[in-house]
Design a protein around this motif. Structure first.
Motif, PDB file in Angstrom:
ATOM      1  N   TRP A 235      26.859 -30.891  40.168  1.00  0.00           N
ATOM      2  CA  TRP A 235      26.351 -32.214  39.829  1.00  0.00           C
ATOM      3  C   TRP A 235      25.302 -32.704  40.831  1.00  0.00           C
ATOM      4  O   TRP A 235      24.418 -33.492  40.474  1.00  0.00           O
ATOM      5  CB  TRP A 235      27.494 -33.224  39.768  1.00  0.00           C
ATOM      6  N   LEU A 236      25.388 -32.216  42.078  1.00  0.00           N
ATOM      7  CA  LEU A 236      24.394 -32.624  43.065  1.00  0.00           C
ATOM      8  C   LEU A 236      23.008 -32.092  42.712  1.00  0.00           C
ATOM      9  O   LEU A 236      22.011 -32.819  42.811  1.00  0.00           O
ATOM     10  CB  LEU A 236      24.803 -32.128  44.459  1.00  0.00           C
ATOM     11  N   LEU A 237      22.948 -30.830  42.305  1.00  0.00           N
ATOM     12  CA  LEU A 237      21.651 -30.263  41.937  1.00  0.00           C
ATOM     13  C   LEU A 237      21.138 -30.855  40.629  1.00  0.00           C
ATOM     14  O   LEU A 237      19.926 -30.914  40.408  1.00  0.00           O
ATOM     15  CB  LEU A 237      21.753 -28.744  41.837  1.00  0.00           C
ATOM     16  N   GLU A 238      22.045 -31.296  39.753  1.00  0.00           N
ATOM     17  CA  GLU A 238      21.599 -31.961  38.533  1.00  0.00           C
ATOM     18  C   GLU A 238      21.004 -33.328  38.841  1.00  0.00           C
ATOM     19  O   GLU A 238      20.066 -33.777  38.175  1.00  0.00           O
ATOM     20  CB  GLU A 238      22.776 -32.103  37.570  1.00  0.00           C
ATOM     21  N   ARG A 239      21.542 -34.002  39.840  1.00  0.00           N
ATOM     22  CA  ARG A 239      20.998 -35.305  40.226  1.00  0.00           C
ATOM     23  C   ARG A 239      19.705 -35.192  41.023  1.00  0.00           C
ATOM     24  O   ARG A 239      18.856 -36.086  40.985  1.00  0.00           O
ATOM     25  CB  ARG A 239      22.014 -36.065  41.094  1.00  0.00           C
ATOM     26  N   ALA A 240      19.567 -34.102  41.794  1.00  0.00           N
ATOM     27  CA  ALA A 240      18.472 -33.993  42.766  1.00  0.00           C
ATOM     28  C   ALA A 240      17.104 -34.034  42.085  1.00  0.00           C
ATOM     29  O   ALA A 240      16.869 -33.347  41.084  1.00  0.00           O
ATOM     30  CB  ALA A 240      18.624 -32.714  43.574  1.00  0.00           C
ATOM     31  N   GLU A 241      16.219 -34.832  42.645  1.00  0.00           N
ATOM     32  CA  GLU A 241      14.846 -34.932  42.151  1.00  0.00           C
ATOM     33  C   GLU A 241      13.853 -34.254  43.088  1.00  0.00           C
ATOM     34  O   GLU A 241      12.843 -33.718  42.630  1.00  0.00           O
ATOM     35  CB  GLU A 241      14.458 -36.401  41.970  1.00  0.00           C
ATOM     36  N   ASP A 242      14.116 -34.301  44.378  1.00  0.00           N
ATOM     37  CA  ASP A 242      13.197 -33.703  45.348  1.00  0.00           C
ATOM     38  C   ASP A 242      13.983 -33.218  46.553  1.00  0.00           C
ATOM     39  O   ASP A 242      15.119 -33.627  46.791  1.00  0.00           O
ATOM     40  CB  ASP A 242      12.109 -34.696  45.769  1.00  0.00           C
ATOM     41  N   PHE A 243      13.341 -32.321  47.309  1.00  0.00           N
ATOM     42  CA  PHE A 243      13.980 -31.678  48.456  1.00  0.00           C
ATOM     43  C   PHE A 243      12.929 -31.593  49.558  1.00  0.00           C
ATOM     44  O   PHE A 243      11.926 -30.910  49.417  1.00  0.00           O
ATOM     45  CB  PHE A 243      14.444 -30.279  48.066  1.00  0.00           C
ATOM     46  N   SER A 244      13.149 -32.295  50.658  1.00  0.00           N
ATOM     47  CA  SER A 244      12.144 -32.352  51.720  1.00  0.00           C
ATOM     48  C   SER A 244      12.555 -31.491  52.904  1.00  0.00           C
ATOM     49  O   SER A 244      13.736 -31.356  53.224  1.00  0.00           O
ATOM     50  CB  SER A 244      11.934 -33.801  52.183  1.00  0.00           C
ATOM     51  N   GLY A 245      11.560 -30.897  53.534  1.00  0.00           N
ATOM     52  CA  GLY A 245      11.787 -30.071  54.713  1.00  0.00           C
ATOM     53  C   GLY A 245      10.498 -29.905  55.483  1.00  0.00           C
ATOM     54  O   GLY A 245       9.398 -30.052  54.930  1.00  0.00           O
ATOM     55  N   ASP A 246      10.605 -29.587  56.770  1.00  0.00           N
ATOM     56  CA  ASP A 246       9.397 -29.413  57.568  1.00  0.00           C
ATOM     57  C   ASP A 246       8.785 -28.045  57.289  1.00  0.00           C
ATOM     58  O   ASP A 246       9.274 -27.274  56.457  1.00  0.00           O
ATOM     59  CB  ASP A 246       9.691 -29.632  59.055  1.00  0.00           C
ATOM     60  N   LYS A 247       7.720 -27.745  58.019  1.00  0.00           N
ATOM     61  CA  LYS A 247       6.966 -26.520  57.729  1.00  0.00           C
ATOM     62  C   LYS A 247       7.748 -25.245  58.034  1.00  0.00           C
ATOM     63  O   LYS A 247       7.330 -24.157  57.633  1.00  0.00           O
ATOM     64  CB  LYS A 247       5.651 -26.534  58.509  1.00  0.00           C
ATOM     65  N   TYR A 262      15.760 -24.803  39.717  1.00  0.00           N
ATOM     66  CA  TYR A 262      16.623 -25.984  39.789  1.00  0.00           C
ATOM     67  C   TYR A 262      15.956 -27.264  39.288  1.00  0.00           C
ATOM     68  O   TYR A 262      16.620 -28.289  39.149  1.00  0.00           O
ATOM     69  CB  TYR A 262      17.085 -26.204  41.233  1.00  0.00           C
ATOM     70  N   GLY A 263      14.656 -27.230  39.037  1.00  0.00           N
ATOM     71  CA  GLY A 263      13.955 -28.441  38.598  1.00  0.00           C
ATOM     72  C   GLY A 263      13.808 -29.472  39.696  1.00  0.00           C
ATOM     73  O   GLY A 263      13.631 -30.665  39.423  1.00  0.00           O
ATOM     74  N   ILE A 264      13.872 -29.047  40.970  1.00  0.00           N
ATOM     75  CA  ILE A 264      13.768 -29.945  42.115  1.00  0.00           C
ATOM     76  C   ILE A 264      12.369 -29.801  42.721  1.00  0.00           C
ATOM     77  O   ILE A 264      11.906 -28.685  42.984  1.00  0.00           O
ATOM     78  CB  ILE A 264      14.835 -29.613  43.171  1.00  0.00           C
ATOM     79  N   LYS A 265      11.710 -30.928  42.956  1.00  0.00           N
ATOM     80  CA  LYS A 265      10.360 -30.894  43.493  1.00  0.00           C
ATOM     81  C   LYS A 265      10.396 -30.651  45.002  1.00  0.00           C
ATOM     82  O   LYS A 265      11.022 -31.418  45.738  1.00  0.00           O
ATOM     83  CB  LYS A 265       9.646 -32.211  43.195  1.00  0.00           C
ATOM     84  N   PRO A 266       9.740 -29.586  45.468  1.00  0.00           N
ATOM     85  CA  PRO A 266       9.721 -29.315  46.912  1.00  0.00           C
ATOM     86  C   PRO A 266       8.768 -30.256  47.642  1.00  0.00           C
ATOM     87  O   PRO A 266       7.595 -30.367  47.285  1.00  0.00           O
ATOM     88  CB  PRO A 266       9.240 -27.868  46.992  1.00  0.00           C
ATOM     89  N   ILE A 267       9.272 -30.941  48.660  1.00  0.00           N
ATOM     90  CA  ILE A 267       8.446 -31.802  49.503  1.00  0.00           C
ATOM     91  C   ILE A 267       8.463 -31.164  50.885  1.00  0.00           C
ATOM     92  O   ILE A 267       9.142 -31.620  51.817  1.00  0.00           O
ATOM     93  CB  ILE A 267       8.994 -33.244  49.542  1.00  0.00           C
ATOM     94  N   ILE A 268       7.744 -30.068  51.010  1.00  0.00           N
ATOM     95  CA  ILE A 268       7.790 -29.235  52.217  1.00  0.00           C
ATOM     96  C   ILE A 268       6.396 -29.161  52.819  1.00  0.00           C
ATOM     97  O   ILE A 268       5.417 -28.859  52.118  1.00  0.00           O
ATOM     98  CB  ILE A 268       8.313 -27.832  51.879  1.00  0.00           C
ATOM     99  N   ASP A 269       6.311 -29.437  54.104  1.00  0.00           N
ATOM    100  CA  ASP A 269       5.029 -29.356  54.795  1.00  0.00           C
ATOM    101  C   ASP A 269       4.551 -27.911  54.830  1.00  0.00           C
ATOM    102  O   ASP A 269       5.360 -26.977  54.770  1.00  0.00           O
ATOM    103  CB  ASP A 269       5.179 -29.909  56.207  1.00  0.00           C
ATOM    104  N   VAL A 270       3.242 -27.744  54.940  1.00  0.00           N
ATOM    105  CA  VAL A 270       2.666 -26.403  54.884  1.00  0.00           C
ATOM    106  C   VAL A 270       2.319 -25.921  56.286  1.00  0.00           C
ATOM    107  O   VAL A 270       1.890 -26.704  57.145  1.00  0.00           O
ATOM    108  CB  VAL A 270       1.411 -26.388  53.979  1.00  0.00           C
ATOM    109  N   ARG A 271       2.543 -24.642  56.538  1.00  0.00           N
ATOM    110  CA  ARG A 271       2.131 -24.049  57.810  1.00  0.00           C
ATOM    111  C   ARG A 271       0.624 -23.810  57.805  1.00  0.00           C
ATOM    112  O   ARG A 271       0.066 -23.341  56.802  1.00  0.00           O
ATOM    113  CB  ARG A 271       2.843 -22.718  58.052  1.00  0.00           C
ATOM    114  N   HIS A 272      -0.019 -24.088  58.902  1.00  0.00           N
ATOM    115  CA  HIS A 272      -1.459 -23.873  59.012  1.00  0.00           C
ATOM    116  C   HIS A 272      -1.705 -22.502  59.621  1.00  0.00           C
ATOM    117  O   HIS A 272      -1.597 -22.316  60.837  1.00  0.00           O
ATOM    118  CB  HIS A 272      -2.097 -24.987  59.859  1.00  0.00           C
ATOM    119  N   ASP A 273      -2.038 -21.542  58.761  1.00  0.00           N
ATOM    120  CA  ASP A 273      -2.238 -20.176  59.237  1.00  0.00           C
ATOM    121  C   ASP A 273      -3.611 -19.620  58.878  1.00  0.00           C
ATOM    122  O   ASP A 273      -3.834 -18.413  58.974  1.00  0.00           O
ATOM    123  CB  ASP A 273      -1.141 -19.257  58.704  1.00  0.00           C
ATOM    124  N   TRP A 274      -4.546 -20.492  58.458  1.00  0.00           N
ATOM    125  CA  TRP A 274      -5.912 -20.028  58.242  1.00  0.00           C
ATOM    126  C   TRP A 274      -6.582 -19.781  59.591  1.00  0.00           C
ATOM    127  O   TRP A 274      -6.131 -20.258  60.631  1.00  0.00           O
ATOM    128  CB  TRP A 274      -6.714 -21.063  57.445  1.00  0.00           C
TER     129      TRP A 274
END
Length: 452
Positions: A235-247, A262-274
């Motif tokens: 039920w937690l994953l059914e409720r979840a709308e977004d998931f945040s985490g650092d790079k 899971y249909g959860i929007k990732p709110i994850i920062d991007v690593r700068h590797d260019w």
């Protein structure tokens, strides 16, 4: 000489004493530990019952609630505090003689190390009960890891009993840019363990956890912990709308699986590797176009400057929403949306609506996500990730992980599990007593608030 009213002073002490014990009383009333008690009774078998299992367990919970860093510290408190002994369940007629010896605690903890499954079951039971009390629990998730130093030394040839043979070395690199534009880098190294936490960012309560060696990568834990969370609390994953985490959690697989599976929007920062100096790349390398993208996935239109014919400028494309059925991000011409003057507008589109660009997520699942990083919504949701840092801070300050004497994986898992179970018990107890605003606090309790 001033005369202090004795009656008033006595009543104040009584109120404060009762209120202080209310914190432990609330935990004992809520915590679902019956299964654990039955298993510990089986381990004791027909041995001597000088120190009841229930009372010893309650005293260990008191050690967590009152922030005792060692069994020796807890025993000193029990020896002097008769009210605490009575609340834990020790025989009041025995007085201080009812307090278990250090060796008795050692034997009890050895049995408790074999009950990590029961500790995890208690944690899951409390999460489920919190979910029934809080309909919004789980809508916004966050993940982060926490370094926990071992009190033992790195394992070597001389095993003197103070070595930690389970922990290892971990490192975390922090990078940033100074106001003058120069870059800085700092590496934090520690010996011990790492706590991985999934937290509800609104209520700041843990929903899933894992203790690993310090060298385990954060990136690999996100999907494993999410799968485990879904198996225990679908039920937690059914409720979840977004998931945040650092790079540290930035990867193509994490972004793709969170949304596609899971249909959860990732709110994850991007690593700068260019490469250094590479700020943008063509949006589509196989097409001659004036659209470019940066490392974070923002889309820009490269156009001739209206002020200087010999210069070009980059203007951010106007984000016009995510199209789930197409799995694309829709962008429109900024001149058409914002009314900018653009000498090249007619060469892009002859209509007043302006040029429309659809960017498929599969073009690069690290850079292109359902909520683009250039939007206010992404920044607002990403700020919620700091809730995990606040939970980690409470573990350090209020639960004693900033200064402890824990070494060994079994002890660390037990101590972490007990701390998180107490944290959830305090939250659930506060909710049931109508104190939702106090559910994050270990120090304040409903009884203490009434006394104040």
């Amino acid at each position: 000489m001033a005369i202090i009213p004795q009656g008033r002073l006595f009543s104040w002490k009584q109120i404060e004493g009762r209120s202080d014990l209310d914190r432990l009383r609330m935990v004992l009333a809520v915590i679902p530990d019956q299964g654990l008690m039955e298993k510990l009774e089986l381990y004791r078998g027909k041995g001597r019952d000088d120190y009841p299992v229930r009372a010893v367990w309650n005293s260990l919970l008191a050690g967590v609630v009152y922030q005792h860093v060692s069994v020796a510290s807890l025993r000193r408190e029990l020896l002097r505090n008769g009210e605490l002994r009575g609340l834990c369940g020790f025989d009041p007629l025995l007085g201080a003689r009812a307090v278990p010896s250090e060796s008795a605690y050692t034997r009890f903890l050895r049995n408790l190390f074999r009950c990590t499954g029961e500790i995890e079951a208690m944690f899951d039971d409390l999460v489920a009960r919190l979910g029934s009390e809080l309909p919004e629990l789980g809508r916004h998730l966050g993940i982060d890891s926490k370094a926990i130093r071992s009190a033992g030394r790195p394992s070597g040839k001389d095993l003197d009993g103070r070595r930690d043979r389970d922990g290892d070395w971990g490192a975390k690199t922090y990078r940033g840019k100074r106001p003058d534009g120069t870059l800085w880098e700092r590496v934090k190294r520690w010996f011990g363990y790492k706590l991985h936490l999934i937290v509800d960012v609104r209520y700041e309560v843990p929903l899933g956890y894992e203790v690993s060696r310090a060298s385990v990568s954060d990136t690999t834990r996100l999907l494993l912990m999410t799968e485990r969370l879904g198996a225990r609390h679908g039920w937690l994953l059914e409720r979840a709308e977004d998931f945040s985490g650092d790079k540290g959690y930035d990867s193509e697989e994490n972004n793709r699986e969170l949304y596609d599976r899971y249909g959860i929007k990732p709110i994850i920062d991007v690593r700068h590797d260019w490469k250094d100096g590479e700020d943008t790349r063509p949006l589509d390398p196989d097409r001659v176009d004036n659209l470019v993208t940066d490392e974070e996935g923002s889309i820009f239109c490269v156009r001739q400057s209206m002020r200087d014919a010999h210069k070009v400028e980059m203007v951010p494309m106007a984000f016009y929403g995510f199209e789930p059925d197409r799995q694309t991000l829709k962008y429109r011409c900024p001149a058409a949306v914002y009314g900018y003057e653009c000498a090249e507008r007619k060469s892009c589109s002859w209509t007043d609506y302006g040029r429309v660009v659809r960017v498929p997520l599969d073009l690069d699942r690290r850079r292109f996500v359902p909520v683009p990083r250039s939007t206010y919504k992404w920044r607002r949701l990403y700020r919620g990730r700091t809730a995990v840092e606040r939970v980690n801070s409470r573990l350090d300050v209020s639960f004693g992980f900033e200064r402890h004497f824990i070494r060994g994986m079994n002890k660390m898992r037990l101590r972490v599990g007990m701390a998180l179970v107490v944290m959830l018990s305090m939250a659930l107890g506060s909710i049931q007593m109508g104190e939702l605003d106090r559910m994050r606090s270990l120090v304040w309790s409903p009884g203490l608030r009434r006394a104040a």
